[in-house]
Write a protein that holds these residues in place. Structure first.
Motif, PDB file in Angstrom:
ATOM      1  N   UNK A   1      -1.552  11.108  -1.385  1.00  0.00           N
ATOM      2  CA  UNK A   1      -0.358  11.910  -1.065  1.00  0.00           C
ATOM      3  C   UNK A   1      -0.465  13.307  -1.672  1.00  0.00           C
ATOM      4  N   UNK A   2      -1.015  13.396  -2.882  1.00  0.00           N
ATOM      5  CA  UNK A   2      -1.189  14.707  -3.513  1.00  0.00           C
ATOM      6  C   UNK A   2      -2.187  15.559  -2.727  1.00  0.00           C
ATOM      7  N   UNK A   3      -3.281  14.922  -2.290  1.00  0.00           N
ATOM      8  CA  UNK A   3      -4.253  15.657  -1.482  1.00  0.00           C
ATOM      9  C   UNK A   3      -3.654  16.126  -0.166  1.00  0.00           C
ATOM     10  N   UNK A   4      -2.835  15.281   0.453  1.00  0.00           N
ATOM     11  CA  UNK A   4      -2.182  15.651   1.706  1.00  0.00           C
ATOM     12  C   UNK A   4      -1.219  16.809   1.497  1.00  0.00           C
ATOM     13  N   UNK A   5      -0.504  16.798   0.362  1.00  0.00           N
ATOM     14  CA  UNK A   5       0.439  17.888   0.074  1.00  0.00           C
ATOM     15  C   UNK A   5      -0.302  19.212  -0.068  1.00  0.00           C
ATOM     16  N   UNK A   6      -1.449  19.186  -0.717  1.00  0.00           N
ATOM     17  CA  UNK A   6      -2.244  20.411  -0.858  1.00  0.00           C
ATOM     18  C   UNK A   6      -2.668  20.942   0.511  1.00  0.00           C
ATOM     19  N   UNK A   7      -3.119  20.043   1.365  1.00  0.00           N
ATOM     20  CA  UNK A   7      -3.552  20.456   2.700  1.00  0.00           C
ATOM     21  C   UNK A   7      -2.383  20.991   3.518  1.00  0.00           C
ATOM     22  N   UNK A   8      -1.239  20.334   3.428  1.00  0.00           N
ATOM     23  CA  UNK A   8      -0.071  20.780   4.180  1.00  0.00           C
ATOM     24  C   UNK A   8       0.381  22.157   3.717  1.00  0.00           C
TER      25      UNK A   8
ATOM     26  N   UNK B   1      -2.352  25.455   8.802  1.00  0.00           N
ATOM     27  CA  UNK B   1      -3.441  25.486   9.781  1.00  0.00           C
ATOM     28  C   UNK B   1      -3.614  24.131  10.427  1.00  0.00           C
ATOM     29  N   UNK B   2      -4.027  24.135  11.686  1.00  0.00           N
ATOM     30  CA  UNK B   2      -4.126  22.882  12.430  1.00  0.00           C
ATOM     31  C   UNK B   2      -5.090  21.891  11.803  1.00  0.00           C
ATOM     32  N   UNK B   3      -6.260  22.378  11.383  1.00  0.00           N
ATOM     33  CA  UNK B   3      -7.257  21.469  10.810  1.00  0.00           C
ATOM     34  C   UNK B   3      -6.752  20.848   9.503  1.00  0.00           C
ATOM     35  N   UNK B   4      -6.132  21.684   8.664  1.00  0.00           N
ATOM     36  CA  UNK B   4      -5.627  21.177   7.388  1.00  0.00           C
ATOM     37  C   UNK B   4      -4.508  20.166   7.609  1.00  0.00           C
ATOM     38  N   UNK B   5      -3.620  20.439   8.557  1.00  0.00           N
ATOM     39  CA  UNK B   5      -2.532  19.507   8.836  1.00  0.00           C
ATOM     40  C   UNK B   5      -3.053  18.196   9.410  1.00  0.00           C
ATOM     41  N   UNK B   6      -4.099  18.285  10.226  1.00  0.00           N
ATOM     42  CA  UNK B   6      -4.699  17.071  10.781  1.00  0.00           C
ATOM     43  C   UNK B   6      -5.294  16.218   9.667  1.00  0.00           C
ATOM     44  N   UNK B   7      -5.960  16.871   8.719  1.00  0.00           N
ATOM     45  CA  UNK B   7      -6.532  16.133   7.591  1.00  0.00           C
ATOM     46  C   UNK B   7      -5.425  15.538   6.720  1.00  0.00           C
ATOM     47  N   UNK B   8      -4.351  16.314   6.528  1.00  0.00           N
ATOM     48  CA  UNK B   8      -3.237  15.810   5.720  1.00  0.00           C
ATOM     49  C   UNK B   8      -2.625  14.569   6.353  1.00  0.00           C
ATOM     50  N   UNK B   9      -2.425  14.624   7.659  1.00  0.00           N
ATOM     51  CA  UNK B   9      -1.856  13.470   8.359  1.00  0.00           C
ATOM     52  C   UNK B   9      -2.772  12.260   8.241  1.00  0.00           C
ATOM     53  N   UNK B  10      -4.082  12.493   8.333  1.00  0.00           N
ATOM     54  CA  UNK B  10      -5.040  11.381   8.220  1.00  0.00           C
ATOM     55  C   UNK B  10      -4.970  10.743   6.831  1.00  0.00           C
ATOM     56  N   UNK B  11      -4.819  11.559   5.800  1.00  0.00           N
ATOM     57  CA  UNK B  11      -4.717  11.019   4.439  1.00  0.00           C
ATOM     58  C   UNK B  11      -3.450  10.192   4.271  1.00  0.00           C
ATOM     59  N   UNK B  12      -2.347  10.683   4.798  1.00  0.00           N
ATOM     60  CA  UNK B  12      -1.084   9.958   4.665  1.00  0.00           C
ATOM     61  C   UNK B  12      -1.102   8.664   5.480  1.00  0.00           C
ATOM     62  N   UNK B  13      -1.738   8.699   6.628  1.00  0.00           N
ATOM     63  CA  UNK B  13      -1.867   7.460   7.415  1.00  0.00           C
ATOM     64  C   UNK B  13      -2.729   6.444   6.659  1.00  0.00           C
ATOM     65  N   UNK B  14      -3.770   6.944   5.981  1.00  0.00           N
ATOM     66  CA  UNK B  14      -4.598   6.036   5.179  1.00  0.00           C
ATOM     67  C   UNK B  14      -3.777   5.433   4.050  1.00  0.00           C
TER      68      UNK B  14
END
Length: 321
Positions: free
Chosen positions: A78-85, A89-102
């Motif tokens: 969740x902390x990593x996703x918050x940093x990305x959010x 940017x689209x790529x960062x948000x996509x990665x953030x969503x993937x982390x939160x889904x995990x």
């Protein structure tokens, strides 16, 4: 070697005051032993202190990979996703969503991860992620209806859902919200109906849900389902006369679709009695009469319309018809 490099980095950082050399030593330690958590914790701290989001994120996610504790792993993801959010940017948000889904797949911390995904999705207009978060939260809340979760508060930390009745209402509301997202933002009316079915299974007497089913069924082109919802609302006397006319119109459509011309005609006449100014009902009644081969009835309907029409041109057109 890796531990020795970490000790060297601590000396460089704390006593010598050379942050650059300390960082290099920690990175060398992490390269020498990628499983050494101490090195990655230090690199995360350095990355945050020196405003190096890339380093902080890399170190954070590596810690998530190394930990076997589900609650801690969820928190780190969740902390990593918050940093990305925050980076955007689209790529960062996509990665953030993937982390939160995990994180939402872990045995602990799922609710928190889904709440974070919901917030991020709403803030950045990510409808698919929002629907996923709401539906997944609804499933968890629905499980709470059946009783307490095993595994402690880390698995399902929302104390307000401890009581089954409240959990039932919360779950139904989440399913309903997910349905609205699917219908409005994703144009997925069938998926919206599925979510509403889940909500109705929990609160079968909720008028608002039945109204939502009517609208979703209309979008999906499901005449039978729209009629089912309309019939429930009429039977419960849950709507005012103006809305009742629209519900009766749906019943008329279903009757016509089933080939019951007499029933469809009767329902359309009832619709017109509730709202004589409604052009759609008049047109549908005329079409129904023609389709049923009731020429006399169709002519009578045109005559009645002509008599009530104030405009001369339209009145003449109706007489010609």
């Amino acid at each position: 070697k890796a531990e020795a490099l970490c000790l060297k980095a601590e000396v460089l950082e704390d006593r010598v005051g050379d942050a650059a050399l300390a960082k290099a030593a920690y990175e060398e330690a992490a390269e020498a032993d990628p499983s050494l958590r101490l090195a990655w914790v230090a690199l995360e701290r350095i990355g945050r202190r020196t405003d190096d989001p890339s380093l902080a994120r890399r170190a954070t996610l590596r810690q998530a990979e190394l930990t076997t504790d589900a609650a801690r792993k969820s928190r780190v993801l969740c902390e990593g996703a918050a940093d990305l959010a925050n980076e955007g940017g689209d790529d960062a948000l996509e990665q953030a969503a993937a982390l939160l889904r995990e994180a939402a797949t872990l045995s602990k911390g799922r609710w928190r991860a889904l709440v974070e995904l919901e917030r991020m999705a709403e803030a950045h207009g990510r409808a698919k992620d929002l629907a996923f978060a709401l539906e997944s939260m609804a499933e968890l809340a629905q499980r709470a209806v059946e009783g307490p979760f095993e595994g402690g508060s880390g698995e399902f930390a929302v104390a307000r859902l401890a009581q089954g009745d409240h959990a039932r209402r919360v779950a139904a509301d989440l399913w309903s919200r997910a349905a609205r997202v699917r219908a409005a933002a994703l144009a997925a009316a069938t998926g919206a109906l599925t979510d509403l079915d889940a909500a109705l299974a929990l609160l079968p007497e909720d008028t608002r849900l039945w109204l939502d089913v009517t609208a979703a069924a209309d979008r999906a082109g499901d005449v039978s389902r729209a009629a089912q919802a309309a019939q429930w609302l009429i039977d419960k006397n849950a709507v005012d006369p103006a809305m009742k006319a629209g519900l009766l119109f749906r019943l008329a459509e279903a009757a016509a679709s089933d080939g019951d011309s007499a029933k469809a005609t009767g329902l359309l006449r009832e619709v017109i009695s509730l709202g004589p100014e409604g052009a759609a009902a008049h047109a549908a009644l005329f079409d129904q009469l023609v389709a049923a081969g009731d020429a006399q009835g169709a002519v009578a309907e045109l005559d009645r319309l002509a008599e009530s029409e104030p405009g001369k041109k339209l009145k003449a057109s109706l007489h010609r018809a």
